[in-house]
Design an enzyme around this catalytic site. Structure first.
Site, PDB file in Angstrom:
ATOM      1  N   ASP A   1       0.845  -1.204   0.000  1.00  0.00           N
ATOM      2  CA  ASP A   1       0.000   0.000   0.000  1.00  0.00           C
ATOM      3  C   ASP A   1       0.885   1.259   0.000  1.00  0.00           C
ATOM      4  OD1 ASP A   1       0.950  -0.365   2.639  1.00  0.00           O
ATOM      5  OD2 ASP A   1      -0.838   0.571   3.519  1.00  0.00           O
ATOM      6  N   ASN A  50      -2.385   2.909   3.546  1.00  0.00           N
ATOM      7  CA  ASN A  50      -1.771   4.212   3.819  1.00  0.00           C
ATOM      8  C   ASN A  50      -2.535   5.344   3.138  1.00  0.00           C
ATOM      9  OD1 ASN A  50       0.393   3.445   5.472  1.00  0.00           O
ATOM     10  ND2 ASN A  50       1.574   2.771   3.698  1.00  0.00           N
ATOM     11  N   PHE A 107      -0.560  -0.340  12.496  1.00  0.00           N
ATOM     12  CA  PHE A 107      -1.431   0.151  11.428  1.00  0.00           C
ATOM     13  C   PHE A 107      -1.984  -0.957  10.527  1.00  0.00           C
ATOM     14  CE2 PHE A 107      -2.151   1.666   7.113  1.00  0.00           C
ATOM     15  CZ  PHE A 107      -3.125   2.627   7.339  1.00  0.00           C
TER      16      PHE A 107
HETATM   17  C1  BDR Z   1       3.105  -0.037   8.561  1.00  0.00           C
HETATM   18  O1  BDR Z   1       2.025   0.891   8.406  1.00  0.00           O
HETATM   19  C2  BDR Z   1       2.208   1.662   7.254  1.00  0.00           C
HETATM   20  O2  BDR Z   1       1.993   3.017   7.515  1.00  0.00           O
HETATM   21  C3  BDR Z   1       3.591   1.389   6.749  1.00  0.00           C
HETATM   22  O3  BDR Z   1       3.614   1.412   5.343  1.00  0.00           O
HETATM   23  C4  BDR Z   1       3.929   0.026   7.291  1.00  0.00           C
HETATM   24  O4  BDR Z   1       3.518  -0.997   6.413  1.00  0.00           O
HETATM   25  C5  BDR Z   1       3.854   0.313   9.811  1.00  0.00           C
HETATM   26  O5  BDR Z   1       3.011   0.231  10.914  1.00  0.00           O
HETATM   27 CA    CA Z   2       2.895  -0.508   4.131  1.00  0.00          CA
END
Ligand code: BDR
Ligand code: CA
Length: 313
Positions: free
Chosen positions: A10, A39, A164
């Site tokens: 992403d 993201n 995330f």
């Molecule tokens: C993950 O969350 C996203 O913001 C980054 O791309 C990574 O995959 C880190 O928590």
């Molecule tokens: Ca990512």
């Protein structure tokens, strides 16, 4: 030895680094790239993947997948990755065409067509991979391993206990972890150890290539948001560590442990509950990364980026 890999991502600053590593390191044969909302919205993460692959001079099929999690609404990470999902470098220019099929269908075809079992590296929410598991169980034996960046043995970054990628689609993560295929989890407990210091960023700049400059710009943007949001002195670059773990398994140390995804917690939905001490009696179903060889990781990423086409300076 080269490993056939499908990269589900992403992009995302750190996903972009993961793509460049997968293209630049000869130990990976990148069969295809699939994109997912995370993201940023799906149209943006897909365009960003195409822009990075154009920069890398890579000719691989790319397919867009799910535009939202299996359950609930998408909540993007614009505070970390900006409005485009890849704010910072100027990546304007022509991009390759999409494969014209859904990401899950592209994964299925690549799995069926590959002579060897394929490793799926997932660096975004696990929505596409979960749909593959549920829609085409007959191709799962073709999946050698699923290596995912997500979760943590410790605390989270999106909620106090949630990382995330897992928080964005906990049901998908649960399906993937219970797919029956071997899973490696590269969590924040490891990714927060490899920080893009000023020296690291300068090393990419000093390559004197377009790809090196873009890496430096990506990390510099990330440094700004990580300082603002988390107070980090230097930013982590999570996602390429998942690719590195495939092409050189000595980069991360893993231990087998049971991992459960919290689906119903009042304050902890999306947490990865990792039983490192065998207290639950559940079978150890996941290889959980617990340590990383940081200098070796940066060397490997720098070498891969140096191997990409030079491009305009
Ligand atoms: C993950 O969350 C996203 O913001 C980054 O791309 C990574 O995959 C880190 O928590
Ligand atoms: Ca990512």
């Amino acid at each position: 030895m080269t490993r056939p890999v499908i990269l589900d991502c992403d992009p995302g600053h750190d996903d972009a680094l993961a793509l460049l590593l997968a293209v630049g390191d000869p130990r990976v044969r990148l069969l295809g790239v699939t994109t997912v909302a995370g993201n940023q919205t799906l149209d943006k993460t897909t365009r960003n993947a195409l822009r990075i692959l154009a920069l890398a001079g890579a000719d691989v099929p790319v397919a867009a997948g799910c535009d939202r999690p299996l359950v609930g609404e998408l909540s993007v990470a614009a505070d970390i990755h900006g409005a485009s999902g890849l704010d910072g470098p100027d990546l304007d220019g022509p991009v390759p065409d999409l494969a014209g099929v859904h990401a899950v269908e592209l994964m299925r075809r690549l799995l069926v067509d590959s002579v060897e079992p394929v490793t799926i590296v997932a660096t975004g929410p696990l929505t596409n991979v979960a749909l593959l598991v549920r829609t085409y169980p007959e191709v799962l034996p073709r999946v050698r391993r699923i290596v995912l960046m997500g979760g943590s043995t410790e605390r989270g970054n999106t909620t106090p206990y949630g990382e995330f990628n897992i928080v964005t689609d906990p049901e998908a993560a649960d399906i993937v972890l219970r797919s029956g295929r071997p899973v490696t989890m590269i969590g924040l407990n490891v990714t927060h150890q490899a920080l893009a210091t000023a020296e690291v960023i300068a090393a990419f700049e000093n390559l004197g290539t377009r790809a090196g400059a873009v890496c430096a710009e990506l990390m510099t943007f990330f440094a700004g948001t990580y300082r603002l949001v988390f107070g980090f002195e230097h930013p982590p670059v999570h996602d390429p560590i998942a690719v590195a773990a495939v092409l050189d398994p000595s980069i991360v140390t893993t231990v087998p442990a049971p991992v459960a995804i919290e689906l119903t917690g009042t304050h902890t939905r999306g947490a990865t509950v990792v039983d490192l001490h065998g207290r639950t009696g559940r079978p150890p179903d996941t290889d959980v990364a617990v340590a990383i060889d940081v200098p070796a990781f940066w060397h490997l990423l720098l070498t891969a980026v140096a191997a990409l086409p030079t491009g305009r300076p």
